[in-house]
Design a protein around this motif. Structure first.
Motif, PDB file in Angstrom:
ATOM      1  N   VAL A 276       0.800  -1.325   0.069  1.00 33.46           N
ATOM      2  CA  VAL A 276       0.053  -0.122  -0.053  1.00 33.46           C
ATOM      3  C   VAL A 276       0.824   1.118  -0.022  1.00 33.46           C
ATOM      4  O   VAL A 276       0.869   2.138  -0.994  1.00 33.46           O
ATOM      5  N   ASP A 277       1.901   1.296   0.978  1.00 38.28           N
ATOM      6  CA  ASP A 277       2.819   2.462   0.714  1.00 38.28           C
ATOM      7  C   ASP A 277       3.497   2.710  -0.377  1.00 38.28           C
ATOM      8  O   ASP A 277       3.885   3.750  -0.912  1.00 38.28           O
ATOM      9  N   LYS A 278       3.998   1.555  -0.680  1.00 41.29           N
ATOM     10  CA  LYS A 278       4.703   1.429  -2.135  1.00 41.29           C
ATOM     11  C   LYS A 278       4.087   2.108  -3.419  1.00 41.29           C
ATOM     12  O   LYS A 278       4.474   3.012  -4.064  1.00 41.29           O
ATOM     13  N   GLY A 279       2.583   1.861  -3.046  1.00 42.77           N
ATOM     14  CA  GLY A 279       1.858   2.303  -4.347  1.00 42.77           C
ATOM     15  C   GLY A 279       1.554   3.861  -4.001  1.00 42.77           C
ATOM     16  O   GLY A 279       1.718   4.365  -4.966  1.00 42.77           O
ATOM     17  N   PHE A 280       1.573   3.999  -2.886  1.00 45.05           N
ATOM     18  CA  PHE A 280       1.340   5.395  -2.586  1.00 45.05           C
ATOM     19  C   PHE A 280       2.584   6.465  -2.837  1.00 45.05           C
ATOM     20  O   PHE A 280       2.207   7.455  -3.518  1.00 45.05           O
ATOM     21  N   LEU A 281       3.636   5.835  -2.572  1.00 48.58           N
ATOM     22  CA  LEU A 281       5.139   6.573  -3.042  1.00 48.58           C
ATOM     23  C   LEU A 281       5.351   6.625  -4.414  1.00 48.58           C
ATOM     24  O   LEU A 281       5.733   7.872  -5.048  1.00 48.58           O
ATOM     25  N   LYS A 282       5.131   5.538  -5.297  1.00 51.64           N
ATOM     26  CA  LYS A 282       5.228   5.637  -6.611  1.00 51.64           C
ATOM     27  C   LYS A 282       4.150   6.203  -7.340  1.00 51.64           C
ATOM     28  O   LYS A 282       4.497   6.843  -8.408  1.00 51.64           O
ATOM     29  N   GLY A 283       2.977   6.324  -6.801  1.00 52.95           N
ATOM     30  CA  GLY A 283       1.922   7.138  -7.570  1.00 52.95           C
ATOM     31  C   GLY A 283       1.790   8.432  -7.248  1.00 52.95           C
ATOM     32  O   GLY A 283       0.963   9.010  -7.858  1.00 52.95           O
TER      33      GLY A 283
END
Length: 555
Positions: A276-283
């Motif tokens: 979830v955090d990876k998606g937030f950071l990349k997006g």
């Protein structure tokens, strides 16, 4: 930078290079990307070969993003093609999947070097709490004879005065006047902060205690830990000796600076980050979000709670604090022992709705700290040094000057006009045709130094031409800015430029005042040089230093 040839043809081949120029297109004086273009032309004349087309980074937008796109779309494909050509591969191999061992190895080396650079961090040793440490800025010895960025002078605060405060629904701005002591004169020599009108003062800022505490909590540290670099691998931070973590965060880390896209990418690649955090950071769209709010690293770290890192990794990811520069608003001819600063305090919102007041100006506003104490004290002041500027009055005071400013851009002109007043009092031939086009919003709110400036006008030192964008007859459809007033005085200005060798000085916001003032003078130039020739007219003024600017991004 220069990129030497590779492979078997390297000895015979001419040097190869790639240029990425940096600039700001808001600076409308004909010099945007000038250095990059000159470097490129000089290398080509010398016989070097260009690896790919010159890139341009525009600080008006996202310069880092400009570089990344140029690197991805232009530089790296060109470098790969160059390596493949040096390895003697065919065009088909260049355009297809490369099987050549040399190229594969070269690509692997480039990828490994890039990964190592991104992962590099200071080789820190964390000592137990209680170990003796010295402050990051250990400037507690004798005052330096001349302050420098490496040895700034602790300048005692002499005076602080609110110039204006404007509070309206959804709108808050203020400006403050500061005076600092320039320091003792050693053996009849210069003071530590010896300056001239038009110079800049560099302030070494300090992060607020509350901000430091938030980072300590997020990193799981007390702040009393002592760290030291054990070898020369210091990454972006120079840690010359053992320092407390809290001191490093307070003085060396830009804890409130705008987050970069590359920082978000590096956080996403740390081990243990949740999907979830990876998606937030990349997006996360840094460019879009930064237009509506201040995006700080702490906001991201507190939101993406699965992001964990040791202190060394944090020190490499967090940018280093840079000194902030302010145009000095006084003349040493009038104020021999003090240097004056006119600063606007920014008021904005962070990503999650907190109030944000900037780093250095807020530090100034809150009186700063006594050296080494970390606490407010009667001995208030800041660590500072002087940066000389070429933004200077003509040596001959009889040459007319045209000053143009908006907001706190009035700062250097207050110093210039003070100096002209002193020269006139000494019976020197000061021009009676100095103009000051000064842009503000409201006459009764933000007309800074009004009484003082009007006293200089009464002396015959300057002709004041204020412009109030929010007072009648100005309207939202037809606002009155400094450049509006310039055009109203076009015949007088043209005569001064053509007949009296007048000099033009512009100080203020790059996006608004600088562009508008340049366009106004360009239009006046067309009155003399003919329609379509205003650009050439202005280029000549810039070339002979009769058009000088001291402009900045924010007011």
């Amino acid at each position: 930078g220069g990129l030497a040839g590779a492979g078997v043809a390297a000895a015979a081949a001419p040097p190869r290079f790639a240029v990425f120029g940096c600039g700001n297109s808001n600076y409308c004086d004909g010099r945007y990307q000038a250095v990059g273009k000159k470097v490129e032309a000089a290398l080509l004349r010398a016989g070097a070969r260009e690896v790919c087309a010159r890139g341009e980074g525009d600080d008006k937008g996202e310069i880092e993003e400009d570089f990344e796109q140029w690197e991805e779309k232009m530089l790296m494909p060109a470098l790969v093609a160059m390596l493949e050509a040096d390895a003697g591969l065919s065009g088909a191999a260049v355009s297809g999947v490369v099987a050549g061992g040399e190229v594969r190895e070269a690509r692997a080396e480039v990828a490994a070097a890039a990964a190592a650079a991104k992962a590099a961090k200071p080789n820190l040793v964390v000592f137990p709490v209680g170990k003796e440490a010295r402050p990051v800025h250990d400037y507690l010895g004798p005052a330096p004879e001349v302050a420098t960025p490496e040895t700034p002078f602790f300048a005692p605060l002499v005076s602080r005065k609110e110039l204006f405060r404007q509070i309206e629904p959804g709108f808050f701005r203020e400006a403050i006047h500061f005076e600092f002591h320039t320091g003792p004169k050693h053996s009849g020599g210069p003071a530590a902060l010896e300056y001239k009108a038009g110079d800049h003062i560099g302030i070494v800022p300090r992060n607020e205690e509350e901000v430091v505490e938030r980072y300590l909590k997020r990193l799981g540290m007390s702040g009393k830990e002592v760290v030291s670099v054990t070898d020369g691998q210091q990454a972006e931070h120079s840690l010359a000796r053992e320092n407390r973590v809290a001191d490093l965060l307070a003085w060396s880390c830009d804890l409130t600076g705008k987050v970069k896209r590359s920082t978000m990418a590096r956080l996403a690649e740390l081990p243990g980050v949740s999907p979830v955090d990876k998606g937030f950071l990349k997006g996360f769209d840094v460019k879009a979000e930064s237009k509506r709010a201040v995006v700080r690293l702490i906001d991201i770290l507190e939101h993406a709670k699965s992001v964990q890192m040791d202190f060394g990794t944090f020190m490499n990811i967090c940018p280093k604090t840079q000194s902030r520069f302010y145009s000095i608003s006084s003349s040493p001819e009038m104020f021999r022992d003090t240097v004056h600063v006119t600063a606007a305090v920014p008021h904005s919102k962070t990503l999650f709705g907190e109030d944000f007041h900037g780093l250095t100006t807020n530090y100034l506003k809150n009186s700063s700290v006594a050296p080494g104490s970390g606490q407010l004290s009667e001995n208030e002041g800041v660590f500072a040094f002087i940066r000389p500027s070429k933004f200077k009055l003509p040596e001959d005071p009889s040459i007319p000057c045209i000053f143009v400013s908006a907001g706190t851009g009035c700062a250097p002109f207050r110093g210039f006009i003070q100096e002209l007043s002193v020269l006139k009092s000494r019976s020197l031939p000061v021009s009676t045709n100095n103009f000051f086009f000064n842009g503000m919003m409201h006459e009764d709110v933000d007309y800074m130094y009004k009484d003082e400036l009007e006293s200089y006008e009464a002396q015959g030192v300057v002709k004041l031409v204020p412009a109030f964008s929010h007072d009648p007859p100005s309207t939202p459809e037809n606002p009155i800015f400094a450049q509006t007033k310039i055009m109203e005085h076009a015949p007088e200005i043209l005569e001064l430029l053509m007949e009296r060798d007048a000099r033009i000085y512009v100080c203020g916001n790059a996006r608004t005042l600088a562009a508008g003032a340049y366009a106004a003078f360009e239009a006046i130039g067309e009155m003399a040089a003919g329609k379509g020739n205003g650009h050439d007219f202005m280029e000549r003024l810039v070339k002979v230093r009769r058009y000088s600017t001291d402009i900045f991004e924010n007011d």
